[in-house]
Design an enzyme around this catalytic site. Structure first.
Site, PDB file in Angstrom:
ATOM      1  N   GLY A 158      37.815   9.580  67.325  1.00  0.00           N
ATOM      2  CA  GLY A 158      36.896  10.086  68.358  1.00  0.00           C
ATOM      3  C   GLY A 158      35.870  11.101  67.899  1.00  0.00           C
ATOM      4  N   VAL A 199      37.232   5.495  65.343  1.00  0.00           N
ATOM      5  CA  VAL A 199      38.371   6.152  64.692  1.00  0.00           C
ATOM      6  C   VAL A 199      38.252   7.657  64.873  1.00  0.00           C
ATOM      7  CG1 VAL A 199      39.603   6.536  62.514  1.00  0.00           C
ATOM      8  CG2 VAL A 199      38.478   4.344  62.931  1.00  0.00           C
ATOM      9  N   LYS A 228      42.862   1.282  63.514  1.00  0.00           N
ATOM     10  CA  LYS A 228      42.043   2.373  62.971  1.00  0.00           C
ATOM     11  C   LYS A 228      42.236   2.497  61.461  1.00  0.00           C
ATOM     12  CE  LYS A 228      42.244   4.925  67.346  1.00  0.00           C
ATOM     13  NZ  LYS A 228      43.044   5.922  68.102  1.00  0.00           N
ATOM     14  N   GLY A 254      39.771  11.187  74.263  1.00  0.00           N
ATOM     15  CA  GLY A 254      39.239  11.885  75.426  1.00  0.00           C
ATOM     16  C   GLY A 254      37.782  11.534  75.613  1.00  0.00           C
ATOM     17  N   ASP A 269      47.565   0.532  67.876  1.00  0.00           N
ATOM     18  CA  ASP A 269      46.287   1.242  67.930  1.00  0.00           C
ATOM     19  C   ASP A 269      45.985   1.886  66.570  1.00  0.00           C
ATOM     20  OD1 ASP A 269      44.146   2.832  69.623  1.00  0.00           O
ATOM     21  OD2 ASP A 269      45.262   4.352  68.503  1.00  0.00           O
ATOM     22  N   GLU A 313      49.534   5.255  78.527  1.00  0.00           N
ATOM     23  CA  GLU A 313      49.371   4.153  79.472  1.00  0.00           C
ATOM     24  C   GLU A 313      50.710   3.851  80.150  1.00  0.00           C
ATOM     25  OE1 GLU A 313      46.489   2.490  79.834  1.00  0.00           O
ATOM     26  OE2 GLU A 313      45.384   3.386  78.157  1.00  0.00           O
TER      27      GLU A 313
END
Lengths: 447, 447
Positions: A162, A160, A232, A329, A228, A217
């Site tokens: 990043g 979650v 999370k 990222g 998504d 995407e």
């Protein structure tokens, strides 16, 4: 049998390792056993995040961590020349799982086969670090239980937001609070699209730009549809609100219905639009929603630009705590992975936050923004306000900005806090009117 | 000697506990021993934070934690009726330290006597949770070493930014990064004063209001002089930049020289003014400063209002991560304390972040804002610009807003990034001019 001190030491260790009841001690003695050697790590998946993890390990050389294996399908095409010479590159997951690694890092994503690798590693008493939000949202509770039984550890700080330490923050720094609400911008793709649309560009054009830059995407449904973010949110709900929920119970709303017109109207209302994932415990009622919402321009949620993520945690004792930064990222996500590995190597346990299964609703009693797109004719406002009145919904404002054509006229009604179900019934009644060019768009207004 | 399995178990345990080399295992076995009983806690200090900690423990009833002792000077006047009946209230620190508590929570503050209590508790193998930034800034390295030797743990999540989990975030979620810079609003009193001054009120009036509301001490020097923030910065520098510094090497600048005029000029430059604590590693050069600085209105630093705290951590891999929330106050600080206690109870070790002694400078090469207050006459600007030119400092802008009297005329010069030492020399040359009513005020401009 006579024992010497040396023999007693042997016995004591084997006794500890073999005792089923002493999983904690066993874990400690295993760590003790490798006090003088680094944690041996296998990477599963050598894509953007996996290669960033390897890059950080190579550049930072933490003495506690030793990358020994890389698994990837068709691994030959992934192989790079800058990893340590001893690394075993393999496309055979079984072989890597059977090796002497202490921990696997799962970065492949999706439920299967990564779920079975993670399970097998934990079964074998190994630890697992993963960025797999779906696996943790759907199977986190079971996998944690398995890890606890077998003496390994499961860490998922990267799953979650990043590079933003929301999960460590919740576990290690906020476990003492009673968290009442979470609001998050958890999907960088949506935030990039919506913050670009602020400038007046329409959805389709921004999506194309996002795809060209690798922020979206080819099939963006997982992101723009809110799937998504809801995985999370389910993870954060467990750690913050202490509820185990089925992610499928959260019905996400896509951002695809938002137009540049909505940003125009939102600005007049002192707001902007963001994809927000939101959960709140109100007495016995637990609510969770994911979708585009109006956020006041002075709210931290409005500050997040581009692919940034943000989480606002509201504690009963500590009030609002805001976390923001790069939620996705390769490098930021890899920081979370390497940090989890370091925590494992240092024997830093997770603070087990107790949670219980719970069922969720989607009713927040908040103000709503409703945008209509109509062929103008007399009586439209009367019909709409009548339908709202029948559901006892109070109108806050009716706004019609000049400059739009009467045959495709957008206008906005905002309403005082009301139940989503009441609003839904009111809108059901008006959406069939022949003047309506599209279904009315209603969005929660955050305060 | 013959041994039965039972006897071998006894030997194995005593062997482990007595081995000097197995501090880690010993800690684990102690935890094992109390797996089925809660962590016994003594509170040292029952002021605002101490009573909030007790309040949270009473209301949340975490089964892992058991408040057994409260120490305070003249404890009778502190005693409340809502704590669990078994709690021992004492004004005898020795007695509490000699008790069977597992952990002490030190909330008295200052170096002495709290330092000696903490040291004695750690010597005895107990763990310590503290909110004492001064103690940790000056003696944290030694105390951590002592804890490691004796098998206890030292946790101080509450010492910096109270309820905001910056320390757990750095230790558990960002240890995998290479942190290059920290910028923080670490003192709620200063932030309250400066964010109120934004509205046009002068320093003295806001300070009086802050004192009336309990946001500022009768003697506010520790806060407004920057001494509180520098202790916190020293702690963050160790965890983020991995350097052990002597806090005294950071020379703080007070916020007392800021006037409403400066906010006026700052706004014209797209900025506001905040007390910022800032440290950066630039190659071999380590710089740290604390004081009022110009922050762009679009920077997160400008968003913090009232007594809020904020920390921006810039990682080589993860980029900027922003934390904000309530940095002080009883309840938010108590959340950090209780969270640290829960982490102890769950055996969650700190991730030991290696650090090395380092010497710091105060040279940031950043743009500066310089405000002059003069009796107007010809030649002033020529003299100032001449002095700057001699030090090869480039002027960015000269701003003189209308509406000020010529006999007390404020005007501002901003300069391109330059060394603080060069600027200091240039200002030395002009500050003696007889037209100068006060010393020129120079502030770093953050970008």
């Amino acid at each position: 049998m006579h024992i010497t001190p040396f023999a007693s030491e042997d016995i004591s260790v084997s006794h500890i390792e073999e005792s089923a009841a002493s999983a904690e001690l066993s874990g400690a003695s295993q760590r003790e056993a490798r006090t003088h050697r680094p944690l041996r790590i296998a990477l599963f998946g050598f894509g953007t995040v996996g290669s960033s993890v390897a890059r950080i390990l190579v550049e930072s050389k933490p003495r506690e961590l030793d990358l020994t294996h890389v698994f990837n399908r068709n691994v030959a095409r992934k192989r790079v020349d800058w990893t340590p010479p001893g690394v075993v590159w393999s496309d055979n997951a079984d072989e890597v799982l059977a090796s002497d690694v202490d921990a696997i890092v799962e970065l492949v994503g999706g439920l299967d086969p990564p779920g079975s690798w993670v399970r097998r590693a934990l079964e074998a008493g190994k630890s697992v670090v993963t960025a797999n939000k779906k696996l943790i949202a759907y199977h986190g509770v079971d996998l944690e239980r398995l890890a606890a039984i077998k003496g390994g550890h499961l860490k998922y700080g990267a799953a979650v937001a990043g590079g933003i330490p929301v999960i460590p923050g919740l576990e290690q720094g906020m476990a003492g609070d009673r968290i009442e609400r979470i609001q998050g911008i958890l999907n960088g793709t949506c935030n990039f699209i919506l913050s670009q649309m602020e400038g007046g560009v329409e959805y389709a054009a921004v999506l194309a730009a996002a795809q060209a830059r690798g922020y979206a995407e080819a099939d963006p449904t997982e992101d723009v549809g809110g799937f998504d973010a809801r995985a999370k949110l389910a993870i954060l709900m467990r750690l913050a609100l202490r509820v185990q929920v089925d992610p499928e119970e959260i019905v996400p709303r896509p951002i695809t219905t938002i137009t540049a017109v909505d940003f125009n109207y939102a600005r007049d209302l002192g707001c902007t639009i963001r994809q927000v994932a939101r959960a709140e415990q109100m007495g016995a009622h637990l609510a969770a929603t994911v979708g585009p919402m109006l956020a006041p321009l002075r709210s931290p949620l409005a500050w997040s630009q581009g692919t940034e993520n943000m989480v606002i945690v509201t504690g009963h004792y500590g009030g609002d705590v805001v976390f923001s930064g790069h939620g996705a990222g390769g490098h930021p996500t890899a920081v979370a992975v390497v940090s989890d590995l370091l925590a494992l190597a240092h024997g830093s346990r997770r603070v087990e936050i107790p949670s219980a299964p719970a069922s969720i609703g989607t009713e927040f009693e908040v103000p709503h923004y409703i945008r209509f797109l109509v062929v103008d004719r007399p009586g439209i406002v009367a019909a709409i306000t009548g339908a709202l009145a029948e559901e006892r919904i109070n109108i806050r404002a009716i706004v019609q900005k000049p400059g739009y054509p009467p045959d495709a006229l957008p206008f906005v009604v905002t309403v005082e806090p009301c139940k989503s179900s009441s609003l839904k019934r009111a809108l059901e009644r008006v959406k069939g009117m022949d003047c309506m060019l599209v279904e009315p768009l209603d969005l929660q207004m955050l305060e």
